[in-house]
Design an enzyme around this catalytic site. Sequence first.
Site, PDB file in Angstrom:
ATOM      1  N   GLU D  87       0.856  -1.327  -0.291  1.00 10.30           N
ATOM      2  CA  GLU D  87      -0.082  -0.139  -0.149  1.00 10.30           C
ATOM      3  C   GLU D  87       0.799   1.147   0.160  1.00 10.30           C
ATOM      4  O   GLU D  87       1.308   1.618   0.973  1.00 10.30           O
ATOM      5  CB  GLU D  87      -0.636   0.044   1.338  1.00 10.30           C
ATOM      6  CG  GLU D  87      -1.871   1.119   1.092  1.00 10.30           C
ATOM      7  CD  GLU D  87      -2.787   1.102   2.499  1.00 10.30           C
ATOM      8  OE1 GLU D  87      -3.021   0.006   3.151  1.00 10.30           O
ATOM      9  OE2 GLU D  87      -3.364   2.315   2.805  1.00 10.30           O
ATOM     10  N   LYS D 217     -10.164 -13.661  16.472  1.00 13.50           N
ATOM     11  CA  LYS D 217     -10.347 -13.102  14.923  1.00 13.50           C
ATOM     12  C   LYS D 217     -11.665 -12.878  14.544  1.00 13.50           C
ATOM     13  O   LYS D 217     -12.026 -12.893  13.310  1.00 13.50           O
ATOM     14  CB  LYS D 217      -9.752 -14.381  14.171  1.00 13.50           C
ATOM     15  CG  LYS D 217      -8.411 -14.689  14.116  1.00 13.50           C
ATOM     16  CD  LYS D 217      -7.900 -15.893  13.562  1.00 13.50           C
ATOM     17  CE  LYS D 217      -6.463 -16.353  13.752  1.00 13.50           C
ATOM     18  NZ  LYS D 217      -6.060 -17.713  13.264  1.00 13.50           N
ATOM     19  N   ASP D 292       0.029 -14.097  12.822  1.00  9.79           N
ATOM     20  CA  ASP D 292      -0.826 -14.429  12.054  1.00  9.79           C
ATOM     21  C   ASP D 292      -1.781 -13.205  11.353  1.00  9.79           C
ATOM     22  O   ASP D 292      -2.343 -12.574  12.395  1.00  9.79           O
ATOM     23  CB  ASP D 292      -1.854 -15.331  12.670  1.00  9.79           C
ATOM     24  CG  ASP D 292      -2.958 -16.009  11.978  1.00  9.79           C
ATOM     25  OD1 ASP D 292      -3.382 -15.497  11.002  1.00  9.79           O
ATOM     26  OD2 ASP D 292      -3.312 -17.304  12.645  1.00  9.79           O
ATOM     27  N   HIS D 382      -1.825  10.142  -1.720  1.00 12.59           N
ATOM     28  CA  HIS D 382      -2.121   8.735  -2.795  1.00 12.59           C
ATOM     29  C   HIS D 382      -2.101   9.168  -3.997  1.00 12.59           C
ATOM     30  O   HIS D 382      -1.630   8.074  -4.739  1.00 12.59           O
ATOM     31  CB  HIS D 382      -3.476   8.478  -2.434  1.00 12.59           C
ATOM     32  CG  HIS D 382      -3.617   8.032  -0.989  1.00 12.59           C
ATOM     33  ND1 HIS D 382      -4.699   8.211  -0.175  1.00 12.59           N
ATOM     34  CD2 HIS D 382      -2.744   7.248   0.088  1.00 12.59           C
ATOM     35  CE1 HIS D 382      -4.606   7.816   1.011  1.00 12.59           C
ATOM     36  NE2 HIS D 382      -3.381   7.331   1.079  1.00 12.59           N
TER      37      HIS D 382
END
Lengths: 390, 390, 390, 390
Positions: D87, D217, D292, D382
Amino acid sequence: MKPISLFDIGKKATSPEEAVSLRQKLVSRGAESDYSHLFHTTLDLETVSAKNCENLIGSIEIPVGVAGPLLIKQLSHEVFIPLATTEGALVASVSRGCKALSLSGRASCLVEYKGMTRSPVFACQDGRSANELVAWIKTHESVLKKTAEATSSHLKYLSYQSWIRGRHVYLRLVFDTDEAMGMNMATIASDAVSREIVAASDGVKLIALSSNVCTDKKDSVINSLFGRGYWVQAECFIPDEVLTSVLKTTADFMLETHTAKNLVGSNLAGSLSQNGQVANILAAIYLATGQDPAHVVDGSKAFLNLEKTDGGLYVSLTLPSLELGTVGGGTYLPAQTEARKLIGNGNMPTATELASVVGAACLAGELSLLASLTTNTLAKAHKALGRAKQ
Amino acid sequence: MKPISLFDIGKKATSPEEAVSLRQKLVSRGAESDYSHLFHTTLDLETVSAKNCENLIGSIEIPVGVAGPLLIKQLSHEVFIPLATTEGALVASVSRGCKALSLSGRASCLVEYKGMTRSPVFACQDGRSANELVAWIKTHESVLKKTAEATSSHLKYLSYQSWIRGRHVYLRLVFDTDEAMGMNMATIASDAVSREIVAASDGVKLIALSSNVCTDKKDSVINSLFGRGYWVQAECFIPDEVLTSVLKTTADFMLETHTAKNLVGSNLAGSLSQNGQVANILAAIYLATGQDPAHVVDGSKAFLNLEKTDGGLYVSLTLPSLELGTVGGGTYLPAQTEARKLIGNGNMPTATELASVVGAACLAGELSLLASLTTNTLAKAHKALGRAKQ
Amino acid sequence: MKPISLFDIGKKATSPEEAVSLRQKLVSRGAESDYSHLFHTTLDLETVSAKNCENLIGSIEIPVGVAGPLLIKQLSHEVFIPLATTEGALVASVSRGCKALSLSGRASCLVEYKGMTRSPVFACQDGRSANELVAWIKTHESVLKKTAEATSSHLKYLSYQSWIRGRHVYLRLVFDTDEAMGMNMATIASDAVSREIVAASDGVKLIALSSNVCTDKKDSVINSLFGRGYWVQAECFIPDEVLTSVLKTTADFMLETHTAKNLVGSNLAGSLSQNGQVANILAAIYLATGQDPAHVVDGSKAFLNLEKTDGGLYVSLTLPSLELGTVGGGTYLPAQTEARKLIGNGNMPTATELASVVGAACLAGELSLLASLTTNTLAKAHKALGRAKQ
Amino acid sequence: MKPISLFDIGKKATSPEEAVSLRQKLVSRGAESDYSHLFHTTLDLETVSAKNCENLIGSIEIPVGVAGPLLIKQLSHEVFIPLATTEGALVASVSRGCKALSLSGRASCLVEYKGMTRSPVFACQDGRSANELVAWIKTHESVLKKTAEATSSHLKYLSYQSWIRGRHVYLRLVFDTDEAMGMNMATIASDAVSREIVAASDGVKLIALSSNVCTDKKDSVINSLFGRGYWVQAECFIPDEVLTSVLKTTADFMLETHTAKNLVGSNLAGSLSQNGQVANILAAIYLATGQDPAHVVDGSKAFLNLEKTDGGLYVSLTLPSLELGTVGGGTYLPAQTEARKLIGNGNMPTATELASVVGAACLAGELSLLASLTTNTLAKAHKALGRAKQ
């Protein structure tokens, strides 16, 4: 324009009656006769003015119907449930649920008193000192307990939880307030505890005696997880024959509708409540028995469970935060006192007994509503009996 | 033991009075005189029995105090706010907030009617047919509108939203129910629409006429996002001198406490409400004016905003789902009707005007509570005036 | 101590290779050989430095396993699903689920593109002017659409939603960003729209181009209700024989565990997700195919449904906000491009096809996990295959 | 069509290399050369196949940039933060935040290990027996502790919480899993504890070893309230001159945007997260250091606080559930190991130290994003640096 001072009236009047009368004149602009029902009251003006309601001008009346009888394993008598409501079909709905529960070998209730909470928030100089404050509280718990308990002979300190956010410490103090709902007692005790903490700590400031972590009269997950007031669970095994004869439905239909509505529909709506109309029943019993109706907000965060079993349905309703009492607030008002006596079949029930009845009555309301949804008779009932519920 | 049938009494009695009397005898086990206050009522037994409350046995009385006067830009008269409550300090608190708003050049209210909703859920054969049902509804909206509007001359169909979960379609129908809160009307219209959908569609089944997506009387995000009933926002600029003289606080203290309590504390508690005591004020006005108190659950999901400005504070309270009306349900009861007339200064306010007053009164309560927290006088007030509020 | 400037290195270096090398020397304090794996990369340094990652020093490698084959009704070929993961048992688990779905007559997928969103927030002078801004936007939608679409030939304006809180207006702009996930495009278009709004309006100020109402990479209800990116639902009817032979369980066990875990357990935890391990599968496919792994946060808010049917189970998984694409961001990286090609069986799948596969793979993972919980073989699997999954 | 068995390949092959090669042939339909990047890997096939990833076919590469240096009070060296991301603008954004923190006298971190959790759910015969099970667990805690600790020399039992819903008992077991994230260890220990409970109790059934109450999660309030893994708070006082020179903004602008976005905008969206882009930074560090990535879902439920102070801003970020470790799972992979070593400036950091750095890096990202929103330079960044973040 100078606002007219209602408070001044109270001070000038030589009696509560005169104060009420002067206020009535003022707010009606001299047309008291246009407000003859609102301005009429049978309540004791002196006590109500002093304890329950400033600027008293009169009262409203709410009809009370009775649902039941309801049989509960933990109570030896048939229970009649007074419901103060103007919502047509509600009493009938709860009554049908009571019948189903009573014919199924009685509802059974678990009650655990979790205590009343209040949550001050303190500001420290930085996160590290917030951490030190948390540590200090831990080591001084017995001192704070003594301070809290010195504020009332009815209050016992139970426990606390604490959290840090930035340099703020949120403290959730938990008290046993005996037979009272206890918000007032808890506030006064928390005030004493907070002042002691501030006095003992360098650079610690009390930002607010109530930080919404209590949580009082707002939806919250914290009350569901820790409980507040009474944690109550009512349950029953409903045999197929009762489902058919009383509720006019089947176990499969009940389960299908429960899942689509309470487990999935609530989730879709962004709601963590899993019930149909607990708020309706709660509001009606709370009003009838002199509780604070704003506590319906927390109390109605309740969780219905249904499971198919051999020969019927296991049903339960878990209500983790029923804030109620038998003394304090509006509980002493005469009709409301009698409504509790009615629940006790002539004897005054304890807050724990009252909590059981509230839980079982809410379960009755859930069963009946769910059943009427499975048979799509809800609209019909409302056409016949007045206004819509749920 | 055969449960005693309260319903049978109603059928056997030759008059409402006799029915009430027989029920009183039954539930009191013959000790009617022990329940003289509860069994006393001035209400019209016939109408109340038919429209509001099955198994009628009496009524309870709730004291009404008056807060105000409150000045609102959209209303030409001073407003007195009737509050039915037993919570000491509440009326005083709202009154102080009213004074602050009135002295700050009046509160200003935005009101938008969002409509009353009901959400049936349908089962289809699979996700694809659920998708087809959604498409069918889209192309048949005008037909369904006609069906809905045929059920009542007071109801207008406004719009719908739909969602798929598995093979279930959740439909949220939105209606204009005129001056009524309208839950009953919306239920009957939704029933007609649902029956038409089922009739027109192969293999589509109505699971429940109400799926909790409405959302009625449960906390939810959907009501905050789409609104339900009236979306109301009350706002005001409070100059520093009013903060000091009336609220005994400062803009900085108010902002600090608001952030720690309503924005951060609520979040910590797992609550999406951002206010202090909206439920208190809402319950008190709803009861006084004949609304359904269970609607306090949705209505109290309200959002307070504070911003420091040159010379004071900008304050606003956004209430996206005020479900209320001026006809239907318990609104016609005499004292409750007069309470609305009092709000209208002798004229009956419209539901929109009532919604404004409710919003502004809640804002008043927020300001006063927040101020008392900044000065740590909450416990003191409750010691003096009775029971604790949030 | 003066912080060392990594940016200066980039400017001074005459090539990307040199820049990488200088940075490696700097951050390793001259001990480059201690970081030989981290500092090794096969990526194109110039492109990656320019488009994906400032201050480039190397890369990490994540193993890719393949689950499947999976048969999906909307795709004509067997699908192999590449999963980039280090969590032992995950690939095996998804593979078992794929087998169950494939043997049950294929998974079926519904996909609807909801569009990419960005949500600027504006400050107005008061609530009334906020209301006027909302009205202005409504009447100028076509102008704003033109402005948005002028920023990119790939972007189409779709719709907007708006909300008022106090004197702030929250705008949620929705765009079709073609095959790209499109967050960047949406940001640039929203910037243009916001500037136009500010220019046209007196006293309106842009507070933030992104107000968390989008919602990007945070849990939210708004994305569940309105969708974001792709709304996907995968479903299947699993016959009892497949439940027995492949999943080693029964319909009743699956339903019992699903209800206790996903519908009730999640609720107890204060979670609005209703699934077991969607985040695991989503993270693994997103990484393998070049998506942004932070989008797992929104994407994993997914909803599993199970219903018992004659002869088996109906299962579905609804994923309302899968933010993904086939161009932009990290999608062009060579291995990630090939992973998508693998999904397409040699042809590049469209974003819609990719979304289907993601949905079906997540459903496979849900079935397998749920089945292993019913047989209590989860711990055993993890002992055998490495680390625990949800 | 008979699905091709990828598992069989693993069994038939005589070496991991052969298994990988055979799978590559199969899934590519013989076109291995079309997947040369995906099928290329430098990883140790035998270990990865056995511990991390079944059906291994290759790997993907993710570029790693470095942000910093970041100065943290609790660490004696300058910290470089490896971020695995595609990104554009993310590394630059975090770097700017690091500069602001470092120039403000270093970030300061509080870390508290809360432990790893797993939550089995048990079914009892009714609510009463559920209550008895809860009581039994309470009195047998020391026995269960022993059972848990017998499953691993690295695991210590810490505590438990329990809840009843209907006739189900939800148990949340909390373990110290040493330097490992520990989900696997906690699962195995919970399995042993659960089996013991079932063996000792009449009529108690284990419904699922994991009931979503863990919560793993998925978004949840329970993890925010109790913590999971590491509770971390990073904080700093940023002087006005740093706000101006590094972040190009002011304290007032930061506060205004923070309130509108993180405190109010999140609430409007139905989100209980109060941050801007924590998920971005968390995903990038978790990937770089072998964690993770699905744990970003829980970990990113983080809470930013900003307060104006004399001469600047107090800023803090509270992250109640960072699930991470330095052993187990993918942590041993060579580049990921080196990334942690980089963080430790040549020494391997402990999990606690790693948690500090993660917290401080997330705070850096928050400051930089918030600042760019106040200056409305997000879209510009951006356009210049690639894809959108936030």
